[in-house]
Design an enzyme around this catalytic site. Structure first.
Site, mmCIF file in Angstrom:
data_model
loop_
_atom_site.group_PDB
_atom_site.id
_atom_site.type_symbol
_atom_site.label_atom_id
_atom_site.label_comp_id
_atom_site.label_asym_id
_atom_site.label_seq_id
_atom_site.Cartn_x
_atom_site.Cartn_y
_atom_site.Cartn_z
ATOM 1 N N ARG A 1 0.818 -1.226 0.000
ATOM 2 C CA ARG A 1 0.000 0.000 0.000
ATOM 3 C C ARG A 1 0.841 1.261 0.000
ATOM 4 O O ARG A 1 0.339 2.343 -0.334
ATOM 5 C CB ARG A 1 -1.019 -0.051 1.149
ATOM 6 C CG ARG A 1 -2.114 -1.104 0.898
ATOM 7 C CD ARG A 1 -3.124 -1.163 2.015
ATOM 8 N NE ARG A 1 -2.560 -1.507 3.304
ATOM 9 C CZ ARG A 1 -2.306 -2.755 3.711
ATOM 10 N NH1 ARG A 1 -2.577 -3.791 2.940
ATOM 11 N NH2 ARG A 1 -1.773 -2.977 4.892
ATOM 12 N N GLU B 1 3.291 -6.338 13.647
ATOM 13 C CA GLU B 1 2.188 -6.431 14.626
ATOM 14 C C GLU B 1 1.596 -7.838 14.532
ATOM 15 O O GLU B 1 1.228 -8.428 15.523
ATOM 16 C CB GLU B 1 1.136 -5.359 14.301
ATOM 17 C CG GLU B 1 0.049 -5.230 15.337
ATOM 18 C CD GLU B 1 -1.086 -4.317 14.881
ATOM 19 O OE1 GLU B 1 -1.076 -3.872 13.718
ATOM 20 O OE2 GLU B 1 -1.991 -4.075 15.690
#
Ligand code: AMP
Length: 172
Positions: free
Chosen positions: A60, A97
């Site tokens: 992205r 994460e």
């Protein structure tokens, strides 16, 4: 912080795995007004830092990264997943994460002394951006800033980027 941009971020609970709230910026990109606002606001912050290159993180970071490069008259360099770049590469692995990741740069992507602006959609733990900054510096680049659309401040990603000038448009 831009409330019009924040209104276009969709929370997707438990994606890509349980316990993660995924920040989906596709609605922001799909709306012409918020797409333009995001590019313009990021470009306003980046321009005085006078980058030669925008370095975007797969995947992205490529979307607004190339729009920013075009708007600011910079080149664009892609940090890609392993095995995607055809030429000689340098690589870095780091914790996410969720899970682990490796990113690569073409070894000749950054010339000595180039002013590099690192861009990604989300600053979470900061591992991705820190690894990319490190790779760019290994190649002789100077990091002039690190810019995100979204920052998950509760994950304290800025701690990984303490030596850099960091900016985000939307903070949670
Ligand atoms: P990190 O290295 O932890 O800062 O993670 C940043 C990368 O993981 C970015 O490329 C993001 O696209 C992605 N990412 C991490 N957490 C999220 C999240 N909650 N929502 C959307 N993307 C995320």
């Amino acid at each position: 912080m831009s409330e019009s941009l924040k209104a276009k971020i969709r929370d997707v609970p438990d994606f890509p795995e349980k316990g993660i709230v995924f920040k989906d910026m596709m609605p922001l990109l799909a709306d012409p007004a918020t797409l333009r606002e995001a590019v313009d606001l990021l470009a306003d912050w980046i321009e005085p830092r006078r980058p030669d290159l925008i370095l975007g993180a797969e995947a992205r970071g490529f979307i607004l990264g190339t729009a920013l490069a075009y708007k600011l008259g910079c080149g664009f360099v892609a940090a890609r997943r392993p095995g995607k770049l055809p030429w000689k590469t340098v690589s870095a692995s780091y914790a996410l994460e969720y899970g682990e990741n490796t990113l690569e740069l073409h070894a000749d992507a950054i010339v000595e002394g180039a002013r590099v602006l690192v861009h990604d959609d989300v600053l979470a733990t900061g591992g991705t951006a820190a690894a990319i900054c490190d790779l760019a510096e290994q190649l002789g680049g100077k990091i002039v800033g690190v810019a995100f659309v979204i920052e998950l401040s509760f994950l304290e990603g800025r701690k990984h980027l303490a030596s850099y000038d960091v900016h985000s448009l939307i903070t949670y």
